[in-house]
Design an enzyme around this catalytic site. Sequence first.
Site, PDB file in Angstrom:
ATOM      1  N   HIS A  10       5.629  33.595  -9.157  1.00  0.00           N
ATOM      2  CA  HIS A  10       5.019  32.959  -7.984  1.00  0.00           C
ATOM      3  C   HIS A  10       3.880  33.838  -7.474  1.00  0.00           C
ATOM      4  O   HIS A  10       3.840  35.051  -7.737  1.00  0.00           O
ATOM      5  CB  HIS A  10       6.077  32.760  -6.891  1.00  0.00           C
ATOM      6  CG  HIS A  10       5.632  31.892  -5.773  1.00  0.00           C
ATOM      7  ND1 HIS A  10       5.099  30.635  -5.958  1.00  0.00           N
ATOM      8  CD2 HIS A  10       5.612  32.094  -4.427  1.00  0.00           C
ATOM      9  CE1 HIS A  10       4.797  30.099  -4.792  1.00  0.00           C
ATOM     10  NE2 HIS A  10       5.096  30.978  -3.838  1.00  0.00           N
ATOM     11  N   ASP A  60       2.735  31.728   2.571  1.00  0.00           N
ATOM     12  CA  ASP A  60       2.929  31.082   1.269  1.00  0.00           C
ATOM     13  C   ASP A  60       2.393  29.658   1.345  1.00  0.00           C
ATOM     14  O   ASP A  60       3.095  28.733   1.770  1.00  0.00           O
ATOM     15  CB  ASP A  60       4.411  31.072   0.896  1.00  0.00           C
ATOM     16  CG  ASP A  60       4.634  30.660  -0.558  1.00  0.00           C
ATOM     17  OD1 ASP A  60       3.682  30.179  -1.191  1.00  0.00           O
ATOM     18  OD2 ASP A  60       5.753  30.836  -1.055  1.00  0.00           O
ATOM     19  N   CYS A  78       0.898  27.441  -7.746  1.00  0.00           N
ATOM     20  CA  CYS A  78       0.786  28.594  -6.853  1.00  0.00           C
ATOM     21  C   CYS A  78      -0.472  29.412  -7.078  1.00  0.00           C
ATOM     22  O   CYS A  78      -1.036  29.968  -6.119  1.00  0.00           O
ATOM     23  CB  CYS A  78       2.028  29.474  -6.973  1.00  0.00           C
ATOM     24  SG  CYS A  78       2.303  30.137  -8.643  1.00  0.00           S
TER      25      CYS A  78
END
Length: 659
Positions: free
Chosen positions: A455, A471, A411
Amino acid sequence: MASAALALKPHHRAWALLAAAVCLLPLLLQLPLTLALSIGGCALAIAVLSHRQPMPGALRLLIALGLIALVLMLSRFSIGRDTGCALLAAMLAVKPSETFTVRDARSLLAFALFAPFATFLLDQGPLSLLLGLVGALLVLATLQYLAEIESGDLQPVPARQRLWSIARLLAIGLPLALAAFWLFPRLGAPLWGIPDRALARTGLTDRMSPGDWVDLMGDDRPALRARFFGATPRPQQMYWRGPVLWDFDGRTWTQPNWHPDIPETPVVPARDRWDYEIELEPTDRTQLVALDLPVSAPDGSRMEPDHNLQTFRPLNGLTRWRMQSAPPAQYQPRLPRDVRQYALQLPQGFNPRTLALARQWRQEAGPFDDEAIVRRSLDWIRRDFSYTLETPLLGRHSVDEFLFDRKAGFCEHFSSSFVVLMRAAGIPARVVTGYTGGYRNRIGDYWLVRRSDAHAWAEVWLRGRGWSRVDPTAAVAPERVFDTLQTQETAPDGLLASFGGATSLSDVGDWLRRGWNDFVLGFDARRQQQLLRPFGIERIDDRTLVLLLALAAALGLLWMVWLSRRNEREADPVLRAWHRLSRRYRRFGLEREPFEPPSTWVERIAAARPDLAADLRMLSQRFSDWRYADGEPGGRSARALTMALRAHRPPATSPGERR
């Protein structure tokens, strides 16, 4: 030989070292693994090498200096709570090298008692408390053992009896300790400053560089627990917002320091609204997390213009926060010019291939179709990229290397590269860090979010919508983002059903830990008021405080006096048996008075009831000889006398009354 120089026998020394080791264990469990293994290994080696004779002074000094240097290097020469605790553990590890007399053992044990207390500066969990109590009990029992050695008592006391006497000593002070815990006013801040930790806890920070989160992604310790009141968000909505990163220097993203006069960012919330309470584990920072987006800042915190929550004090202990959040329908639909420029800044001389690609996409999409560029980026990531935690360290042009060479990462890489690409294309963007998901523990009906759920995602500003969450990691690996959100809806509800699954033990363990947090660590001023309200105490002022503490002290003192006198009176099994025998004559009105000697008591019984005195006269004589003579006639042991006293029963009726 003076008692102070009385030498320790090997088994005496082994008991002292064992008690010190048990005290040291909980402290070692809170130190970094390398440091804990080094200190524990040195302690074991020193205990073995000094088994027969003291180690040379130069060698002891060399080991001590080596341990001190190791502690300072691992703490980067920063002084804090964990540095001090590690130095305490190191000194305790060296102490057995000079423990050979009773006085040395007492010094070691007194020093060892500091270790459990130091542990509570780093962790206040139930395991630390349990290990600390075991260590304290062993230390007290060993001190009693050393006192017996000094007294010259050749008859050993059974270990069970020694531990029982220590437990009774602890019971004397327990009521006063509990009264102080429940009644002493809870303060919002400590009366004195507590040093910060030199070794920071893993968790969210105000900085992010590609590869920095590898350790965090493998840390399964709890980060927070959440309990919802009413509606619960869908799994896709469980984004726990943390630091928002705007500044990029070519490699590292950092959080800005907002001026306090900047107005609050306008938000039009959607219909959904969530009311919940989070239990946040200690982080030693001021960063607070909340479901995206928090409606307002809870008491004790402030909200930054980007809806990042900061607390007024570092989160050094377990804290609870009641919040409300709602997903945005429009999030800052009108973007001020200075904020737009801030959200488009990129450092000069970095990532030329990314900048060229972004300009090409902008030219092909036109000046206004930002959503087309966002979709094109996500399609590219979904098609050509992969998710992995095994990534090499990237160089100067980190975004270029990731997008065009590696095309694999996690991420941090996806969010950072995506935001750089968007900014290069003229789309305001920023990196948001926090947690995603959670695991529903059905036993306590709450959600557990672990540190490994950390995250990073992106927010881009789109016309008509404002800031919108994107995302990019979910585009390539949705299972990585949402795998912890599985709630096992098909599983049966209830406590018994929870014990049937493979994760039931971890569920029960975390549920017990949450209960500990709730009833012990979470006992604050509000909970204290709830405890005292049934007694008519609405607020603890100075007068009430003095009365409560005086009452608690008086009750505690009475308990201590009564229990200590009772222990002294009934410490000997022969005396306990004799007192019980006396109480058996209470139904005849002939119980012995406290001031009455045994012989006088027997004669009084013989005058009133001759039938009751026949067997009692012999037992009374045996007891008097045992109590006041040099030894019991006939060589009978105290155990035999105790059994005889316990077995004696006065006859139910006199001979004349028998039928």
